[in-house]
Design an enzyme around this catalytic site. Structure first.
Site, PDB file in Angstrom:
ATOM      1  N   GLU A  96       0.856  -1.460   0.057  1.00 23.40           N
ATOM      2  CA  GLU A  96       0.099   0.125   0.086  1.00 23.40           C
ATOM      3  C   GLU A  96       0.887   1.341  -0.103  1.00 23.40           C
ATOM      4  OE1 GLU A  96      -3.603   0.386  -0.420  1.00 23.40           O
ATOM      5  OE2 GLU A  96      -2.795   2.531  -0.281  1.00 23.40           O
TER       6      GLU A  96
ATOM      7  N   THR B  42      -5.593   1.262  -5.627  1.00 24.42           N
ATOM      8  CA  THR B  42      -5.335  -0.003  -5.435  1.00 24.42           C
ATOM      9  C   THR B  42      -6.038  -1.013  -6.692  1.00 24.42           C
ATOM     10  OG1 THR B  42      -5.311   0.577  -3.071  1.00 24.42           O
ATOM     11  CG2 THR B  42      -5.293  -1.705  -4.027  1.00 24.42           C
TER      12      THR B  42
ATOM     13  N   HIS C 293      -1.437   3.137   4.816  1.00 23.18           N
ATOM     14  CA  HIS C 293      -2.597   4.028   3.722  1.00 23.18           C
ATOM     15  C   HIS C 293      -3.068   5.393   4.373  1.00 23.18           C
ATOM     16  CE1 HIS C 293      -6.550   4.961   1.821  1.00 23.18           C
ATOM     17  NE2 HIS C 293      -6.550   3.857   1.133  1.00 23.18           N
TER      18      HIS C 293
ATOM     19  N   ASP D  39       1.461  -0.133  -4.766  1.00 18.70           N
ATOM     20  CA  ASP D  39       0.330   0.044  -5.809  1.00 18.70           C
ATOM     21  C   ASP D  39       0.389   1.460  -6.442  1.00 18.70           C
ATOM     22  OD1 ASP D  39      -0.425   1.436  -3.321  1.00 18.70           O
ATOM     23  OD2 ASP D  39      -2.373   0.398  -3.070  1.00 18.70           O
ATOM     24  N   HIS D  40       0.568   2.504  -5.674  1.00 19.84           N
ATOM     25  CA  HIS D  40       0.423   3.909  -6.239  1.00 19.84           C
ATOM     26  C   HIS D  40       1.115   4.684  -5.332  1.00 19.84           C
ATOM     27  CE1 HIS D  40      -2.564   4.205  -3.322  1.00 19.84           C
ATOM     28  NE2 HIS D  40      -3.151   3.104  -3.673  1.00 19.84           N
TER      29      HIS D  40
HETATM   30  C1  GP9 Z   1      -8.941  -0.714   0.601  1.00 20.20           C
HETATM   31  C2  GP9 Z   1      -7.491  -0.537  -0.100  1.00 20.20           C
HETATM   32  C3  GP9 Z   1      -7.127   0.651  -0.149  1.00 20.20           C
HETATM   33  O1  GP9 Z   1      -9.394  -1.958   0.350  1.00 20.20           O
HETATM   34  O2  GP9 Z   1      -6.922  -1.461  -0.966  1.00 20.20           O
HETATM   35  O3  GP9 Z   1      -7.648   1.170  -1.209  1.00 20.20           O
HETATM   36  P1  GP9 Z   1      -7.091   2.422  -1.940  1.00 20.20           P
HETATM   37  O4  GP9 Z   1      -7.576   3.697  -1.342  1.00 20.20           O
HETATM   38  O5  GP9 Z   1      -5.598   2.526  -1.721  1.00 20.20           O
HETATM   39  O6  GP9 Z   1      -7.362   2.524  -3.285  1.00 20.20           O
HETATM   40 MN    MN Z   2      -3.897   1.458  -2.435  1.00 21.70          MN
END
Ligand code: GP9
Ligand code: MN
Length: 399
Positions: free
Chosen positions: A38, A80, A195, A254-255
């Site tokens: 994340e 994500t 996150h 992921d980003h």
């Molecule tokens: C939520 C997690 C976070 O299940 O994958 O999502 P995001 O906000 O990073 O897209």
């Molecule tokens: Mn994410």
């Protein structure tokens, strides 16, 4: 519509790259463990804060892995879920909105399906509600055998922070779930603790916060450090259980976690006067690590992105990609073109970065003649536009 698919096929055939014979099939029959980390960005890798390494475990893992340090996320608003889409299909997500919501009914030829056809069990482990990002629906289309969602985990006040189950508990509890699966398996883990807004209990703060005008950036470092530790615990547990040797690992960010609203604070961390559009693009790099037990250290500087993960994994497993419609290319292919296009149509080559109508030298970010970037416009546009055609026309129905 059938002429559209012909155009796509022509483009795919032109861009197909043969695998590296030394890497092709190297992970044949092994379990494949994918870690979606994340909000992890590359700027923390091999860096310290107040004399403390920010990602000590990942730094040491990289020394025993293939590490790609010019690898870009290609996500947009779907965050994500966009990264999941890119990895599963080697197609781009939408330029706005989230493909997981709008096109969960499309026909795909996704990585989980391809693994299923090769006798693999496929799953996702993620301790969130199954309908977040419409995952329950999209995962059916992508062909996963099983989604271990929040209901597969023991989540309580003690082991939660921020968005939910803490990463360390998530990985620890996942070991038994992983064991319960038939082998070989393809399993993706999606972490949660790092996150926004990057909350963390005092007991989990392994390094100090940064000191800047952005609380968000300040808090980012301890949560990244915590996630790094959680991944370490996961690897230790896999080794203890004898589950490590028979697996290969793909880890990627992921980003971005830190948006451009925090550029002033970010420039303080990076030690730069101010951040330019060039710097902003460079900050879209996320770590990409291929860890194959027994293989040695190699840092690959060529430019790449999440669109390239599917062909890379397929070739490592010895799967043929010639007939698959994909917009990336195997990271290990000797003929691979060093290139990444971002969803906002910025792009990066070995020598240049194009963004917001300007062309920059990749080496030091000085602005250069636009004509240096122009030869790559066609590829950048075709990659995105043909991928979009497939998505919006649901063209894989015809293939
Ligand atoms: C939520 C997690 C976070 O299940 O994958 O999502 P995001 O906000 O990073 O897209
Ligand atoms: Mn994410």
């Amino acid at each position: 519509e059938s002429s559209d698919i012909d155009e796509v096929l022509r483009y795919r055939n032109e861009n197909y790259k043969e695998p590296d014979p030394d890497m092709n099939g190297i992970a044949n029959g092994k379990n494949v463990i994918v870690l979606s980390l994340e909000s992890l960005q590359s700027f923390v890798i091999n860096e310290s804060l107040n004399g403390e390494e920010i990602t000590p475990f990942l730094n040491s893992l990289i020394k025993e892995s293939y590490y790609f340090d010019n690898f870009y996320h290609q996500t947009a608003q779907g965050k994500t879920s966009d990264s999941e889409f890119l990895v599963a299909n080697s197609l781009f997500g939408r330029d706005s909105g989230a493909v997981f919501f709008t096109h969960a009914g499309n026909k795909f030829n996704s990585l989980p399906e391809i693994f299923n056809e090769s006798g693999y069990y496929t799953s996702v482990m993620h301790a969130n509600n199954k309908s977040f990002w419409n995952r329950d629906m999209m995962y059916l289309s992508l062909g996963y055998n099983k989604f271990f969602d929040i209901n597969s985990y023991d989540v309580n006040e003690e082991n939660s922070i921020g968005w939910g189950l803490k990463d360390k508990d998530f990985f620890e509890q996942s070991i038994d779930l992983l064991k319960s699966q038939p082998e070989p398996y393809y399993t993706k883990f999606i972490t949660l603790t790092n996150h926004f807004p990057f909350e963390l209990g005092e007991e989990d703060k392994l390094i100090e916060e940064f000191d800047s005008n952005s609380g968000t950036l300040n808090r980012y470092f301890p949560t990244v450090r915590y996630m790094d530790h959680a991944v370490e615990v996961f690897f230790d547990r896999l080794k203890e259980e004898g589950m490590y040797e028979d697996s290969i690992f793909i880890l990627y960010g992921d980003h971005y976690g830190i948006s451009e609203y925090h550029h002033r604070a970010m420039s303080k961390f990076l030690g730069k006067e101010e951040l330019t559009p060039f710097d902003h693009v460079q900050l879209q790099r996320v770590p990409m690590i291929v860890h194959i037990p027994g293989q040695t250290n190699e840092v690959n500087h060529s430019v790449s992105g999440q669109i390239d993960i599917k062909p890379t994994i397929m070739h490592l497993l010895g799967m043929d990609t010639k007939e698959d419609i994909q917009f990336g290319s195997d990271l290990f292919s000797p003929d691979r073109q060093s290139f990444a296009v971002l969803r906002d149509r910025s792009f990066v080559t070995d020598a240049f970065v194009y963004t917001k109508g300007s062309c920059y030298l990749k080496t030091d970010g000085t602005e250069t003649d636009l004509e240096n970037c122009e030869p790559f416009f066609e590829k950048a546009n075709l990659d995105l536009d043909l991928s979009d055609k497939i998505l919006y026309g649901d063209l894989l129905r015809f293939y």
